[in-house]
Design an enzyme around this catalytic site. Structure first.
Site, short mmCIF file in Angstrom:
data_model
loop_
_atom_site.label_atom_id
_atom_site.label_comp_id
_atom_site.label_asym_id
_atom_site.label_seq_id
_atom_site.Cartn_x
_atom_site.Cartn_y
_atom_site.Cartn_z
CG ASP A 28 30.14 75.59 147.70
OD1 ASP A 28 29.41 75.93 147.95
OD2 ASP A 28 31.65 76.06 146.87
CG HIS B 131 29.08 78.90 145.99
ND1 HIS B 131 30.29 78.56 145.92
CD2 HIS B 131 29.66 79.77 145.23
CE1 HIS B 131 30.89 79.40 146.24
NE2 HIS B 131 30.98 80.34 144.86
CB SER C 53 33.78 80.75 144.24
OG SER C 53 33.79 81.00 145.10
#
Length: 652
Positions: free
Chosen positions: A165, A200, A416
């Site tokens: 990520d 994120h 996600s």
């Protein structure tokens, strides 16, 4: 930005990670036992190059490109061939039989004719996609007893989850123990940092394995004591490259034993143009799964248009890889009982529309049933990285629950978020029974899932994640059987009688799916749980052993033992076990290239609208190029349309 510009943007970005937050989306022949015919290196350039590479080669062959070359071996022959074609090697992925090269597009097309070359594709950009312990049943599963009757807490201890990520803010209190739990930090972006300026990866990592200590258990990850491998493949803007992902997966292959990496989470993806049989990321994922690592992939967030129309065929890569556990998003509407849960409208639906070109340039679509299951993913609260880009540009994502920087929390929605819920669950299953193979983990998760009424397998796979049921099954799978090199198909799988196929969470009882979605079929029967099936072992696809004709399928009885049934139809579920409900479409349709039936409307590959997007009676089926629910901005960010109410709070 007008429609042609949007299409051009979507074509040129090979990976649109589908980061979905409260009001934001980032638009997201070696013969194997599974029957895949992997090319040996011979063939035309057409069927050995990705479609986007061929397009550049045929329009401006002198253009220099960076490409991923997959080879049939790790020989040095490719290096000498590259010199002849004017190319240079930029990086070698020794565990994956692949190289990153700099070469002209025309020379790349010519190089593809060489026998040592298996497939060539562009090194395109990558972007991020974008009360869970109670509603999934993880909290119910915490208190356990081992074989000696001793009590322990099931929390993912000693299992490592690799998070590919945008990095992890290791100072956040959701990672209690700090660097002790984040066992390794590696950067594959070239920025030489492993924190999370984008924002994120920290959220994703905490959903999978965040400690709830700082919030008194209110916002706890699924596997709250699992270790984490922070593999940063997305840069400060949430962008990376295919080669960066390959570097990370190559590193995992080389270091899986050292760090006990049992699970890989990939909350990122790409429009799936190239068939999983040849796509370099998909093939790397397959190698990891064959080596015993569970790989969890987000399905994508391209499930609807701004008008609210459903879109089928928008599963992203590597979610189109059959060995991966592909996860869609469910909406729990903020309540712990599961009687009102649904599939979010934005969650990408199957079938997979990645394709291969034959030597005549004809497309052959994979048409796999995906996702495999769904998990909560709408407006989930989790860790907020310090000073991250997402909250700076979208301050409405901040929950304002805590003022201390390393305690702050933020909202995110999308597949996600659903993916790390499943990754954390996989870690729990592997803690409960370390001998489980990746296919066993996948089977258990699907078999115990809850089918949601009103949705078909292209939307929900087998159903919604059920941690309680999955843990209960994992604990009674025979460890002695799985320790054998070649367990006999049909051998008893469990140490005791299978549990009742029903789970109660927050006073609501629901049935299990009691079946699996395979490549192009569904299969049901109690012997999926009572007997060991050959495809549960390493080196197979879970769907191996299904004989496929032009429109019909049957089971290979040497691989599948017991009383089992292949469905002839995909059903719109009535909330009972898999196979219950009304007919949605016939399985056989998926076996004939390109023609799909959905909601009673035929979606034809014969009606084309620019760059492979097809319209038929107002329903869209894509060749991997999707217009998502919003307006494409210059930076690729999609502004979401929440007119359907998917933004109802789900903060648990």
């Amino acid at each position: 930005m007008n429609r042609p510009q949007i299409l051009h943007r979507l074509v040129t970005l090979s990976i649109l990670a589908s980061l979905c937050i409260t009001s934001l989306f980032l638009g997201s022949t070696q013969v194997r036992a599974d029957g895949d015919g992997y090319r040996s290196g011979s063939g035309s350039a057409i069927d050995k190059c990705s479609a986007d590479l061929l397009k550049i080669a045929n329009t401006n062959g002198a253009t220099r490109v960076k490409a991923i070359v997959q080879t049939s071996s790790n020989s040095n022959l490719l290096d000498s061939l590259l010199q002849e074609y004017g190319g240079t090697v930029l990086a070698t992925f020794s565990q994956l039989n692949a190289k990153l090269v700099d070469i002209s597009a025309g020379s790349a097309q010519a190089l593809a004719y060489e026998d040592n070359v298996s497939f060539m594709s562009l090194d395109n950009e990558v972007e991020s996609f974008g009360h869970i312990t109670t509603t999934t049943g993880a909290q119910q599963s915490r208190a356990q007893k081992n074989n000696l009757g001793l009590s322990y807490t099931l929390d993912g201890s000693n299992v490592t989850i690799a998070i590919l990520d945008s990095g992890i803010d290791s100072n956040h209190k959701s990672f209690a123990g700090g660097l002790a739990r984040i066992v390794v930090n590696k950067d594959f972006t070239g920025e030489n940092r492993t924190d999370d300026p984008f924002g994120h990866g920290t959220h994703v990592a905490a959903v999978a394995a965040g400690s709830g200590t700082a919030t008194s258990g209110k916002y706890e990850g699924i596997a709250s004591a699992a270790n984490l491998a922070n593999l940063r493949v997305l840069n400060s803007q949430g962008i990376g490259r295919v080669s960066g992902i390959l570097k990370a997966l190559d590193w995992v292959m080389a270091n899986k034993t050292l760090f006990n990496i049992r699970v890989v989470n990939m909350s990122l993806g790409a429009p799936a143009f190239t068939s999983y049989k040849y796509d370099p990321i998909c093939k790397a994922v397959r190698k990891l799964v064959d080596a015993g690592i569970v790989v969890v992939a987000a399905a994508g967030n391209n499930g609807k248009l701004t008008t609210g129309q459903k879109i089928y065929g928008a599963i992203h890569c590597p979610g189109n890889e059959p060995s991966a556990i592909t996860v869609g998003a469910s909406n729990t509407y903020g309540s712990d009982p599961r009687n009102e849960d649904s599939v979010t409208t934005y969650s990408s639906r199957g079938p997979t529309r990645s394709f291969r070109l034959d030597s005549s340039g004809v497309k052959h679509y994979d048409n796999l049933i995906k996702p495999d299951l769904i998990a909560p993913g709408n407006k989930i609260v989790s860790a907020e990285a310090a000073n991250n880009y997402l909250v700076k540009t979208h301050p409405e994502l901040e929950t304002n629950d805590y003022a201390t920087t390393n305690m702050k929390l933020m909202f995110m929605s999308g597949t996600s978020v659903s993916a790390p819920v499943v990754s954390g669950t996989a870690a729990l299953l592997l803690e409960a029974n370390p001998n489980l193979t990746p296919n066993m983990v996948k089977m258990i998760l699907m078999y115990t899932a809850q089918p949601l009424a009103g949705f078909n397998p292209f939307e929900q796979g087998a159903g919604q994640l059920n941690v309680v049921g999955a843990v209960g099954v994992a604990k009674i799978v025979r460890t002695d059987l799985l320790a054998l090199l070649t367990p006999a198909a049909g051998s008893p799988l469990l140490t005791q009688t299978a549990p009742s196929a029903q789970t109660t969470i927050s006073s609501y009882a629901f049935p299990w799916a009691q079946g699996l979605v395979l490549n192009h079929a569904t299969i049901t029967g109690k012997d999926l749980l009572n007997k060991y099936q050959q495809s549960y072992g390493k080196g197979y696809l879970l769907g191996a052993g299904v004989n496929e004709g032009w429109t019909t399928q049957s089971l290979n009885t040497n691989m599948w033992k017991g009383t089992l049934s292949l469905g002839n139809y995909l059903m719109k579920s009535d909330g009972t076990a898999l196979g219950g409900g009304g007919i949605f479409c016939a399985n056989g349709i998926m076996l004939s290239d390109g023609i799909m039936l959905s909601d009673g409307i035929m979606l034809s590959d014969g009606i084309m609208l620019s760059d492979g997007i097809m319209l038929s009676d107002g329903i869209m089926l894509s060749d991997g190029i999707m217009l998502s629910d919003g307006i494409m901005l210059s930076d690729g960010i999609m502004l979401s349309d929440y007119s359907t109410g998917d933004n109802t709070a789900s903060m648990h």
